[in-house]
Design a protein around this motif. Structure first.
Motif, PDB file in Angstrom:
ATOM      1  N   VAL A  75     -13.884 -55.955   4.704  1.00 54.28           N
ATOM      2  CA  VAL A  75     -12.930 -55.714   3.628  1.00 54.28           C
ATOM      3  C   VAL A  75     -13.512 -56.247   2.322  1.00 54.28           C
ATOM      4  CG1 VAL A  75     -10.604 -56.151   2.755  1.00 54.28           C
ATOM      5  CG2 VAL A  75     -10.979 -55.832   5.212  1.00 54.28           C
ATOM      6  N   GLU A  76     -13.515 -55.401   1.312  1.00 54.48           N
ATOM      7  CA  GLU A  76     -13.998 -55.767  -0.018  1.00 54.48           C
ATOM      8  C   GLU A  76     -12.839 -56.397  -0.785  1.00 54.48           C
ATOM      9  OE1 GLU A  76     -16.709 -51.717   0.283  1.00 54.48           O
ATOM     10  OE2 GLU A  76     -14.856 -51.792  -0.919  1.00 54.48           O
ATOM     11  N   ILE A  77     -12.960 -57.671  -1.117  1.00 55.02           N
ATOM     12  CA  ILE A  77     -11.876 -58.432  -1.727  1.00 55.02           C
ATOM     13  C   ILE A  77     -12.051 -58.454  -3.246  1.00 55.02           C
ATOM     14  CG2 ILE A  77     -10.761 -60.683  -1.882  1.00 55.02           C
ATOM     15  CD1 ILE A  77     -10.291 -59.338   0.808  1.00 55.02           C
ATOM     16  N   ASN A  78     -11.024 -57.987  -3.963  1.00 54.02           N
ATOM     17  CA  ASN A  78     -11.070 -57.901  -5.426  1.00 54.02           C
ATOM     18  C   ASN A  78      -9.871 -58.663  -6.008  1.00 54.02           C
ATOM     19  OD1 ASN A  78     -13.289 -55.792  -5.444  1.00 54.02           O
ATOM     20  ND2 ASN A  78     -11.710 -54.693  -4.333  1.00 54.02           N
ATOM     21  N   LEU A  79     -10.006 -59.955  -6.181  1.00 56.50           N
ATOM     22  CA  LEU A  79      -8.865 -60.809  -6.514  1.00 56.50           C
ATOM     23  C   LEU A  79      -8.274 -60.495  -7.878  1.00 56.50           C
ATOM     24  CD1 LEU A  79     -10.210 -64.201  -5.114  1.00 56.50           C
ATOM     25  CD2 LEU A  79      -8.561 -62.642  -4.044  1.00 56.50           C
ATOM     26  N   THR A  80      -9.101 -60.429  -8.906  1.00 52.41           N
ATOM     27  CA  THR A  80      -8.570 -60.184 -10.243  1.00 52.41           C
ATOM     28  C   THR A  80      -7.978 -58.789 -10.341  1.00 52.41           C
ATOM     29  OG1 THR A  80     -10.094 -61.743 -11.284  1.00 52.41           O
ATOM     30  CG2 THR A  80      -9.158 -60.036 -12.696  1.00 52.41           C
ATOM     31  N   SER A  81      -8.659 -57.810  -9.789  1.00 49.89           N
ATOM     32  CA  SER A  81      -8.143 -56.449  -9.796  1.00 49.89           C
ATOM     33  C   SER A  81      -6.784 -56.370  -9.120  1.00 49.89           C
ATOM     34  CB  SER A  81      -9.139 -55.523  -9.094  1.00 49.89           C
ATOM     35  OG  SER A  81      -8.621 -54.221  -8.967  1.00 49.89           O
ATOM     36  N   ASN A  82      -6.640 -57.011  -7.973  1.00 49.65           N
ATOM     37  CA  ASN A  82      -5.358 -56.992  -7.276  1.00 49.65           C
ATOM     38  C   ASN A  82      -4.262 -57.679  -8.082  1.00 49.65           C
ATOM     39  OD1 ASN A  82      -7.041 -57.627  -4.092  1.00 49.65           O
ATOM     40  ND2 ASN A  82      -6.735 -55.704  -5.193  1.00 49.65           N
ATOM     41  N   ASP A  83      -4.647 -58.662  -8.859  1.00 51.13           N
ATOM     42  CA  ASP A  83      -3.698 -59.372  -9.720  1.00 51.13           C
ATOM     43  C   ASP A  83      -3.241 -58.470 -10.868  1.00 51.13           C
ATOM     44  OD1 ASP A  83      -2.296 -61.082 -11.389  1.00 51.13           O
ATOM     45  OD2 ASP A  83      -3.880 -62.582 -11.546  1.00 51.13           O
ATOM     46  N   VAL A  84      -4.200 -57.960 -11.654  1.00 50.77           N
ATOM     47  CA  VAL A  84      -3.822 -57.242 -12.879  1.00 50.77           C
ATOM     48  C   VAL A  84      -3.254 -55.856 -12.598  1.00 50.77           C
ATOM     49  CG1 VAL A  84      -5.508 -58.522 -14.247  1.00 50.77           C
ATOM     50  CG2 VAL A  84      -6.154 -56.303 -13.287  1.00 50.77           C
ATOM     51  N   ILE A  85      -3.664 -55.201 -11.507  1.00 47.57           N
ATOM     52  CA  ILE A  85      -3.171 -53.857 -11.205  1.00 47.57           C
ATOM     53  C   ILE A  85      -1.889 -53.898 -10.381  1.00 47.57           C
ATOM     54  CG2 ILE A  85      -3.666 -51.661 -10.066  1.00 47.57           C
ATOM     55  CD1 ILE A  85      -6.605 -52.104 -10.601  1.00 47.57           C
ATOM     56  N   LEU A  86      -1.898 -54.718  -9.325  1.00 44.87           N
ATOM     57  CA  LEU A  86      -0.792 -54.720  -8.373  1.00 44.87           C
ATOM     58  C   LEU A  86       0.159 -55.901  -8.548  1.00 44.87           C
ATOM     59  CD1 LEU A  86      -2.788 -53.823  -5.126  1.00 44.87           C
ATOM     60  CD2 LEU A  86      -1.599 -52.257  -6.683  1.00 44.87           C
ATOM     61  N   GLY A  87      -0.228 -56.894  -9.334  1.00 46.48           N
ATOM     62  CA  GLY A  87       0.589 -58.093  -9.464  1.00 46.48           C
ATOM     63  C   GLY A  87       0.551 -58.952  -8.223  1.00 46.48           C
ATOM     64  N   VAL A  88      -0.488 -58.788  -7.390  1.00 45.81           N
ATOM     65  CA  VAL A  88      -0.614 -59.544  -6.144  1.00 45.81           C
ATOM     66  C   VAL A  88      -1.504 -60.759  -6.390  1.00 45.81           C
ATOM     67  CG1 VAL A  88      -1.489 -59.505  -3.776  1.00 45.81           C
ATOM     68  CG2 VAL A  88      -0.239 -57.542  -4.682  1.00 45.81           C
ATOM     69  N   THR A  89      -0.922 -61.946  -6.347  1.00 42.81           N
ATOM     70  CA  THR A  89      -1.664 -63.186  -6.543  1.00 42.81           C
ATOM     71  C   THR A  89      -1.741 -63.946  -5.223  1.00 42.81           C
ATOM     72  OG1 THR A  89       0.403 -64.152  -7.369  1.00 42.81           O
ATOM     73  CG2 THR A  89      -1.179 -63.393  -9.012  1.00 42.81           C
ATOM     74  N   ALA A  90      -2.229 -65.178  -5.282  1.00 43.10           N
ATOM     75  CA  ALA A  90      -2.655 -65.891  -4.073  1.00 43.10           C
ATOM     76  C   ALA A  90      -1.609 -65.940  -2.972  1.00 43.10           C
ATOM     77  CB  ALA A  90      -3.099 -67.303  -4.449  1.00 43.10           C
ATOM     78  N   ALA A  91      -0.368 -66.266  -3.327  1.00 44.14           N
ATOM     79  CA  ALA A  91       0.649 -66.443  -2.289  1.00 44.14           C
ATOM     80  C   ALA A  91       0.917 -65.162  -1.510  1.00 44.14           C
ATOM     81  CB  ALA A  91       1.946 -66.946  -2.922  1.00 44.14           C
ATOM     82  N   TRP A  92       0.651 -64.023  -2.126  1.00 46.41           N
ATOM     83  CA  TRP A  92       0.955 -62.739  -1.507  1.00 46.41           C
ATOM     84  C   TRP A  92      -0.305 -61.960  -1.132  1.00 46.41           C
ATOM     85  CZ3 TRP A  92       5.858 -61.713  -0.150  1.00 46.41           C
ATOM     86  CH2 TRP A  92       6.861 -62.489  -0.751  1.00 46.41           C
ATOM     87  N   HIS A  93      -1.444 -62.570  -1.274  1.00 49.14           N
ATOM     88  CA  HIS A  93      -2.687 -61.861  -0.983  1.00 49.14           C
ATOM     89  C   HIS A  93      -3.068 -62.044   0.486  1.00 49.14           C
ATOM     90  CE1 HIS A  93      -6.776 -60.325  -1.332  1.00 49.14           C
ATOM     91  NE2 HIS A  93      -6.456 -59.882  -2.536  1.00 49.14           N
ATOM     92  N   PRO A  94      -3.574 -60.987   1.141  1.00 48.26           N
ATOM     93  CA  PRO A  94      -3.884 -61.100   2.575  1.00 48.26           C
ATOM     94  C   PRO A  94      -5.226 -61.750   2.886  1.00 48.26           C
ATOM     95  CG  PRO A  94      -4.340 -58.871   1.840  1.00 48.26           C
ATOM     96  CD  PRO A  94      -3.727 -59.595   0.653  1.00 48.26           C
TER      97      PRO A  94
END
Length: 554
Positions: free
Chosen positions: A418-437
């Motif tokens: 799985v390619e993990i894109n933390l900032t992208s998931n934050d700014v696009i989806l609003g998914v931050t650490a507590a909700w990230h898989p």
């Protein structure tokens, strides 16, 4: 604490701290799975690096400086158009004699230019020339903000998702002749952070393909209703798709292969010329190996998607610089969602015809609220079982999929990264650490590697993602080293791995056993093996870089 940076009221700040604590516990709880995967105690050099890393993580700035130097292997998930910084696009827009619509801060091509030398664009009333940005700071700043996430603040009806994907249309008028320059930019940035390999997603020109497709109707044979998971899967039997493939090939689709290869030739030649590759004055960026993933635009009608996917398979079958393909555009778009199952059936068929072509897929780049709950249930599963994905990009919705624990186990057992894109998931989806898989993937033993996605639009780099992973998910030095090794274990370069077992980085293949990892003078047997495998050669180079890095850490 970084997780709470967006909380402003005392109540929300306290809530955020609680969530952050749970996230840290979750991240820490996955450490045994990682330790089991690595399977070896830290070497004395690693212990020294761990000590320096732990000292640096007391300050995000110190940690970022430490991680800038740390070898990172590969960035396997990056889109070229999204990886270039806005400042470059403004310069290129001026060079292309483009105009700017000041209401949308978008580039467009003028209908005419003046006869002066140099020629100037005739932009029309109310519009301005792109070159005016160099004389107007407000215009310059507005274009940077328009082409990126810089200074973006969500407002009524405009989310981070909307801003992110809107940026691409705003600079789409730029000439593709800049591709080599853009490759130089991303390679130079990668070299400055001790990266060595990039798999760059790029969509070659396919104008001629669109003309071919416009004359071809989609098959109308009904599909089995039991297989019709989403939308209309009509026309996706093996017979239908085989007939459509023959029709497209007979209509001249293969003629586009040479056009796409020529485009890559020109871009890579330009990159080499800029960097003086092969010359005594070669720049550091020359050391960064670049390969391509052919981008297929999935938010289009099915016959267009099938034709472009077929072209991607054809190009990847004959051009070693194109190591695979990927589907792009917003996964939540109407056609992306309604056509998802049919597109996976297309891949299932084409994989049977071109079994050696690698497939990575954006799957699960969606979140609750962005799509209906049913839309979260099956994207990763179908990408793996029907799409034959060897890597999953984003994978954010995994815990919302049907039987998520079984899916995680399958990903781990089949070594699907799985390619993990933390900032992208934050700014696009609003998914931050507590909700990230990410913690769930690590706890299940699923191989993961950090990547940037669109570092130019997001105004980040790979070091930023490593820093984020350490600060927000409590990843250790060895965890980050595991990510770097995993990135090269799962690249699509030809040849067997350096390691005996998939994703276990303790024992090399027999040819390279019993000698220092990454040594400058491998034995003849090992050297012969490395020369026969591009993948293993890059892995050996990473170990060499770690030897240098860990030896230099104070």
């Amino acid at each position: 604490m970084l997780l709470c940076a967006r909380s402003f009221t005392p109540a929300s700040f306290l809530f955020c701290l609680v969530i952050a604590a749970h996230a840290q516990v979750a991240a820490t709880s996955s450490a045994p799975a990682v330790a089991k995967a690595t399977g070896a105690a830290a070497t004395p050099r690693e212990q020294r690096a761990i000590k320096a890393f732990n000292a640096a993580r007391e300050s995000p700035l110190q940690l970022n400086a430490f991680l800038t130097r740390m070898p990172k292997g590969a960035d396997l998930h990056m889109h070229l158009a999204g990886a270039v910084y806005a400042e470059t696009f403004i310069k290129d827009g001026a060079a292309d004699i483009l105009c700017v619509n000041p209401s949308t801060h978008s580039f467009f091509k003028p209908d005419a230019t003046t006869r002066s030398i140099p020629p100037q664009p005739v932009c029309g009333e109310g519009n301005v020339r792109a070159e005016d940005a160099f004389k107007d700071q407000k215009l310059y700043d507005a274009l940077v903000d328009s082409f990126s996430m810089r200074a973006f603040v969500p407002s009524a009806g405009v989310s981070g998702h909307d801003q992110f994907f809107a940026t691409f249309d705003r600079f789409r008028s730029l000439n593709k002749s800049h591709t080599g320059e853009w490759l130089d930019e991303v390679a130079t940035r990668a070299a400055s952070q001790n990266e060595q390999y990039l798999e760059v997603m790029e969509t070659p020109i396919f104008t001629n393909l669109s003309k071919i497709v416009s004359n071809i109707e989609w098959p109308t044979t009904p599909a089995d209703p039991a297989q019709n998971r989403t939308g209309d899967a009509t026309g996706t039997s093996r017979e239908d798709l085989s007939h459509l493939r023959d029709t497209l090939l007979n209509a001249g689709l293969r003629d586009q292969v040479a056009v796409d290869r020529k485009e890559l030739d020109d871009a890579l030649d330009t990159r080499d010329r800029i960097e003086n590759c092969g010359q005594p004055s070669a720049r550091a960026a020359c050391s960064v190996k670049v390969r391509f993933l052919y981008q297929v635009l999935r938010a289009f009608p099915p016959q267009h998607v099938f034709a472009q996917t077929l072209l991607a398979f054809e190009v990847a079958s004959v051009d070693p610089r194109v190591v695979g393909l990927n589907f792009v555009q917003p996964e939540d778009a109407y056609l992306s969602m309604s056509e998802y199952h049919r597109q996976m059936l297309m891949l299932d068929y084409l994989h049977s015809v071109y079994p050696k072509v690698h497939i990575a897929l954006h799957a699960g780049e969606i979140a609750p609220g962005l799509v209906p709950p049913d839309g979260l249930r099956f994207h990763i599963r179908e990408a793996v079982d029907l799409g034959h994905a060897e890597r999953i990009g984003h994978g954010v919705d995994v815990m919302y999929e049907n039987e998520p624990q079984a899916l995680l186990k399958e990903l781990a057992d089949r070594h699907i990264m799985v390619e993990i894109n933390l900032t992208s998931n934050d700014v696009i989806l609003g998914v931050t650490a507590a909700w990230h898989p990410l913690p769930s993937y690590r706890a299940a033993g699923v191989p993961i590697a950090l990547s940037t996605d669109d570092e130019g639009v997001s105004r980040i780099d790979l070091t930023n993602e490593y820093t984020r992973a350490a600060m927000e998910f409590n990843l250790s030095y060895l965890d980050l080293k595991q990510s770097a090794r995993t990135s090269l274990e799962h690249n699509f370069l030809p040849g067997p791995s350096l390691w005996q077992q998939p994703d276990v980085f303790t024992k090399t293949v027999a040819a390279c056993a019993g000698q220092p990892l990454g040594g400058a003078n491998p034995t003849p047997n090992c050297l012969s093996f490395l020369q026969s495998s591009e993948k293993a050669a890059e892995q050996w180079e990473l170990e060499h870089r770690y030897d240098l890095f860990e030896s230099s850490v104070q």
